[in-house]
Every structure is written in C-alpha cells, then in structure tokens.
Design a protein around this motif. Structure first.
Motif, PDB file in Angstrom:
ATOM      1  N   TYR A   6       1.080  -1.117  -0.105  1.00  0.00           N
ATOM      2  CA  TYR A   6      -0.142   0.443  -0.410  1.00  0.00           C
ATOM      3  C   TYR A   6       0.634   1.414  -0.294  1.00  0.00           C
ATOM      4  N   GLY A   7       2.238   1.093  -0.344  1.00  0.00           N
ATOM      5  CA  GLY A   7       3.423   1.906   0.027  1.00  0.00           C
ATOM      6  C   GLY A   7       2.982   2.679   1.132  1.00  0.00           C
ATOM      7  N   MET A   8       3.451   1.871   2.270  1.00  0.00           N
ATOM      8  CA  MET A   8       2.954   2.579   3.962  1.00  0.00           C
ATOM      9  C   MET A   8       3.757   1.342   4.222  1.00  0.00           C
ATOM     10  N   LYS A   9       4.422   2.427   5.791  1.00  0.00           N
ATOM     11  CA  LYS A   9       5.314   1.454   6.536  1.00  0.00           C
ATOM     12  C   LYS A   9       5.466   1.873   7.562  1.00  0.00           C
ATOM     13  N   GLN A  10       5.891   1.387   8.853  1.00  0.00           N
ATOM     14  CA  GLN A  10       5.697   1.466  10.349  1.00  0.00           C
ATOM     15  C   GLN A  10       7.404   2.756  10.115  1.00  0.00           C
ATOM     16  N   TYR A  11       6.841   3.259  11.379  1.00  0.00           N
ATOM     17  CA  TYR A  11       7.201   4.488  12.094  1.00  0.00           C
ATOM     18  C   TYR A  11       7.422   4.438  13.215  1.00  0.00           C
ATOM     19  N   VAL A  12       8.027   5.420  13.775  1.00  0.00           N
ATOM     20  CA  VAL A  12       7.559   5.650  15.353  1.00  0.00           C
ATOM     21  C   VAL A  12       7.279   7.082  15.739  1.00  0.00           C
ATOM     22  N   LEU A  13       6.367   7.708  15.689  1.00  0.00           N
ATOM     23  CA  LEU A  13       5.587   8.786  16.796  1.00  0.00           C
ATOM     24  C   LEU A  13       6.397   9.739  18.311  1.00  0.00           C
ATOM     25  N   VAL A  14       7.388  10.164  18.498  1.00  0.00           N
ATOM     26  CA  VAL A  14       7.524  10.505  19.250  1.00  0.00           C
ATOM     27  C   VAL A  14       7.050  12.443  19.788  1.00  0.00           C
ATOM     28  N   ILE A  15       6.552  12.137  20.620  1.00  0.00           N
ATOM     29  CA  ILE A  15       5.527  13.341  21.360  1.00  0.00           C
ATOM     30  C   ILE A  15       7.105  13.821  22.355  1.00  0.00           C
ATOM     31  N   LEU A  16       7.520  14.977  22.635  1.00  0.00           N
ATOM     32  CA  LEU A  16       8.438  15.531  23.045  1.00  0.00           C
ATOM     33  C   LEU A  16       7.537  16.544  23.758  1.00  0.00           C
ATOM     34  N   LYS A  17       7.640  15.962  26.053  1.00  0.00           N
ATOM     35  CA  LYS A  17       6.599  17.195  26.836  1.00  0.00           C
ATOM     36  C   LYS A  17       7.535  17.791  27.496  1.00  0.00           C
ATOM     37  N   VAL A  28       9.477  11.914  27.337  1.00  0.00           N
ATOM     38  CA  VAL A  28       8.987  11.567  25.217  1.00  0.00           C
ATOM     39  C   VAL A  28       7.947  10.881  25.730  1.00  0.00           C
ATOM     40  N   GLU A  29       7.195  10.487  25.023  1.00  0.00           N
ATOM     41  CA  GLU A  29       6.026   9.239  24.545  1.00  0.00           C
ATOM     42  C   GLU A  29       6.404   8.550  22.857  1.00  0.00           C
ATOM     43  N   LEU A  30       5.746   7.673  23.074  1.00  0.00           N
ATOM     44  CA  LEU A  30       6.126   7.073  22.014  1.00  0.00           C
ATOM     45  C   LEU A  30       5.275   6.217  21.236  1.00  0.00           C
ATOM     46  N   TYR A  31       5.129   6.181  20.041  1.00  0.00           N
ATOM     47  CA  TYR A  31       3.567   5.578  19.341  1.00  0.00           C
ATOM     48  C   TYR A  31       3.975   5.167  18.607  1.00  0.00           C
ATOM     49  N   PRO A  32       4.232   3.718  18.023  1.00  0.00           N
ATOM     50  CA  PRO A  32       3.742   3.163  16.129  1.00  0.00           C
ATOM     51  C   PRO A  32       3.144   4.238  15.558  1.00  0.00           C
ATOM     52  N   TRP A  33       3.656   4.058  14.434  1.00  0.00           N
ATOM     53  CA  TRP A  33       2.439   4.634  13.312  1.00  0.00           C
ATOM     54  C   TRP A  33       3.033   4.198  11.979  1.00  0.00           C
ATOM     55  N   TYR A  34       1.714   4.634  11.626  1.00  0.00           N
ATOM     56  CA  TYR A  34       1.706   3.958  10.404  1.00  0.00           C
ATOM     57  C   TYR A  34       1.615   4.654   9.070  1.00  0.00           C
ATOM     58  N   GLY A  35       2.255   5.275   8.121  1.00  0.00           N
ATOM     59  CA  GLY A  35       2.476   6.116   7.546  1.00  0.00           C
ATOM     60  C   GLY A  35       3.189   5.696   6.212  1.00  0.00           C
ATOM     61  N   SER A  36       2.722   7.020   5.187  1.00  0.00           N
ATOM     62  CA  SER A  36       3.805   6.808   3.368  1.00  0.00           C
ATOM     63  C   SER A  36       4.832   6.573   3.758  1.00  0.00           C
ATOM     64  N   ALA A  37       5.764   5.821   3.593  1.00  0.00           N
ATOM     65  CA  ALA A  37       7.046   5.380   2.437  1.00  0.00           C
ATOM     66  C   ALA A  37       7.947   6.485   2.234  1.00  0.00           C
ATOM     67  N   ALA A  38       6.687   6.947   2.094  1.00  0.00           N
ATOM     68  CA  ALA A  38       7.470   8.443   0.030  1.00  0.00           C
ATOM     69  C   ALA A  38       8.180   9.357   1.298  1.00  0.00           C
TER      70      ALA A  38
END
Length: 152
Positions: free
Chosen positions: A39-50, A126-136
């Motif tokens: 689907y042109g997607m891949k796994q990333y990790v979203l980090v929220i800095l607090k 930091v808070e870390l969350y798996p995130w699925y988004g465009s590989a591009a």
C-alpha cells in the motif's frame, strides 16, 4: 428481513474491500528502496516531546543542551533515522514538539531519542507510539533543503 439486509451489506463491504486495482505508475524499485508495503506504507514511531522535569534556569547550560538537541536532530536526519521534527504551538498538555522516527519498533526509537542531550538531561520527556504512514515521507527532506532560506 433485517438478517438479509445485514448479509447483503456484509457482502457489499467484503466485495468493496477486495476490489483493489493495480497502480499503473507503480515503481517497484522505488517502493523497495523506501521499504514500502503493498500500500506504499511502512511502520514508523511517533515521538511526542513534552516539558521534562529539569527546571534549570542556567542560560549557558540550556543553550548547550538545546544546541546538542538541534545537532542530534541534524545527525539523525542525515542518518535517515529522523523523518520529521518540529515544535508544537502552545498547548495545555506541555507538548513541545514531535519526531517521526524511521524505526520499526518503539524500543528502537527509544534508543534513538536517548541520544538527544535534552532528553538525557530531562528537559524533555518523551511519549512514543507506533505510527503507520507513507513510505515516501522521508523523500520530502531533499526538497526541504532547497526551500529553507535560513538554517538553524
């Protein structure tokens, strides 16, 4: 009657979910180089800095830590590990900024954020969350360097 309607709806939804088309401009070499799935997607990790627990007011120390923070962002971006970074506007959650890391797991991303001097010094939590988004997504960086008039 209600049962028949539900069955018909499920059949239609199932058909729609399976009605996929092949992209006529699909570039397999590019998709593979970016780690894209079908689907042109891949796994990333979203980090929220607090805002962290370190409340130092020593200007020299703060400047040193923030310079290290910015240098670390540059290093991670150059290595292809940091895809997106930026500050957040004022908010009631003490959120300061975000990273999107090119990491497959939260554990891998945690090791990357621990290289940040401002995180180590607890200026940021930091808070870390798996995130699925465009590989591009990482490809925007090559254009960003062409449009930024001033660099940090």
């Amino acid at each position: 009657m209600k049962y028949l309607f539900s069955l018909a709806l499920l059949c239609c939804l199932g058909f729609a979910a399976n009605a996929q088309t092949t992209n006529p401009i699909y570039n397999k070499a590019l998709a593979d180089s970016l780690g894209a799935d079908d689907y042109g997607m891949k796994q990333y990790v979203l980090v929220i800095l607090k805002t962290g627990s370190n409340t130092t007011t020593d200007k020299q120390k703060l400047n040193e830590l923030f310079k290290g923070h910015m240098d670390n962002i540059g290093r991670l971006a150059k290595e292809g590990k940091l895809v997106v970074a930026g500050p957040l506007g004022k908010n009631d959650k003490a959120y300061r900024g975000i990273f999107i890391l090119n990491a497959k797991t939260v554990e891998e991303a945690q090791k990357l954020v621990e290289t940040d001097p401002a995180v180590k010094a607890r200026l940021f939590d930091v808070e870390l969350y798996p995130w699925y988004g465009s590989a591009a997504l990482p490809t925007y960086l090559e254009n960003h360097s062409k449009i930024e008039k001033q660099r940090h």
